[in-house]
Design an enzyme around this catalytic site. Structure first.
Site, PDB file in Angstrom:
ATOM      1  N   HIS A 134       0.814  -1.222   0.000  1.00  0.00           N
ATOM      2  CA  HIS A 134       0.000   0.000   0.000  1.00  0.00           C
ATOM      3  C   HIS A 134       0.849   1.275   0.000  1.00  0.00           C
ATOM      4  O   HIS A 134       0.328   2.365  -0.173  1.00  0.00           O
ATOM      5  CB  HIS A 134      -0.953   0.022   1.200  1.00  0.00           C
ATOM      6  CG  HIS A 134      -2.280  -0.594   0.905  1.00  0.00           C
ATOM      7  ND1 HIS A 134      -3.289   0.074   0.271  1.00  0.00           N
ATOM      8  CD2 HIS A 134      -2.751  -1.833   1.149  1.00  0.00           C
ATOM      9  CE1 HIS A 134      -4.332  -0.713   0.138  1.00  0.00           C
ATOM     10  NE2 HIS A 134      -4.030  -1.892   0.657  1.00  0.00           N
ATOM     11  N   HIS A 161     -12.991   7.136   0.732  1.00  0.00           N
ATOM     12  CA  HIS A 161     -13.173   7.360   2.169  1.00  0.00           C
ATOM     13  C   HIS A 161     -14.394   8.244   2.402  1.00  0.00           C
ATOM     14  O   HIS A 161     -14.775   9.030   1.541  1.00  0.00           O
ATOM     15  CB  HIS A 161     -11.930   8.034   2.766  1.00  0.00           C
ATOM     16  CG  HIS A 161     -10.707   7.171   2.712  1.00  0.00           C
ATOM     17  ND1 HIS A 161      -9.429   7.683   2.768  1.00  0.00           N
ATOM     18  CD2 HIS A 161     -10.553   5.823   2.611  1.00  0.00           C
ATOM     19  CE1 HIS A 161      -8.551   6.704   2.697  1.00  0.00           C
ATOM     20  NE2 HIS A 161      -9.209   5.561   2.599  1.00  0.00           N
TER      21      HIS A 161
END
Length: 186
Positions: A134, A161
């Site tokens: 990531h 998000h």
């Protein structure tokens, strides 16, 4: 789960580009597409040569099925074109040179563990800790945010998000802010 951080130092990013480019064009392009697109490693692995032939790459993300469209950064366009020259459109961009153990299939994408291995080898070379798959995605977000803080709403949307605090924590800014606040204490 191991917490990973973005690469914060542009000099290290440049060094890693050189490190990868001098060893493997495939790994160099994988690293560059990761830090210039914000795609997850799982989505990078399944890119096809056909998708890489254009200035924009459209990809349906595996995790959340969102359609992601990103510009191929001009700094890698020439190298990418040379890398895919002579390859068939239906080939994986980052194809493994080996036959898969269980399926016995050839010309499959490299495995996540392969990507992890070559990325971590470079990270160790540059003294980076808290590094993982990531890190490329987080580096993209971190750099975009530092380019202009007004990019935060774009990042929230790109990462999927629901809250800016999640995004700030994800790209390592919450820790940066805490560290700076601690250093200012008397």
């Amino acid at each position: 789960m191991k917490v990973v951080q973005p690469i914060r130092d542009e000099r290290i990013i440049d060094g890693m580009k050189y490190y990868f480019r001098s060893r493997s064009m495939r790994n160099y392009l994988f690293f560059c597409l990761g830090i210039y697109s914000g795609l997850r490693v799982s989505d990078l692995l399944t890119l096809s040569v056909r998708e890489a032939r254009h200035n924009y790459i459209s990809k349906v993300e595996q995790k959340n099925k969102n359609n992601k469209r990103f510009l191929v950064h001009p700094s890698i366009r020439e190298d990418l074109d040379a890398f895919i020259a002579g390859k068939a459109d239906d080939e994986f961009l980052f194809a493994s040179r080996q036959k898969k153990t269980i399926s016995q299939l050839k010309q499959q994408p490299i495995d996540r563990s392969t990507a992890y291995r070559f990325l971590n080898e470079a990270a160790k070379h540059f003294g980076l800790e808290e590094f993982g798959n990531h890190t490329l995605r987080k580096t993209w977000g971190y750099r975009l945010y530092h380019q202009d803080e007004r990019n935060l709403p774009l990042l929230i949307d790109a990462f999927g998000h629901s809250d800016m605090r999640v995004t700030l924590r994800y790209i390592g800014l919450t820790q940066d802010l805490l560290d700076r606040a601690t250093m200012r204490m008397r």
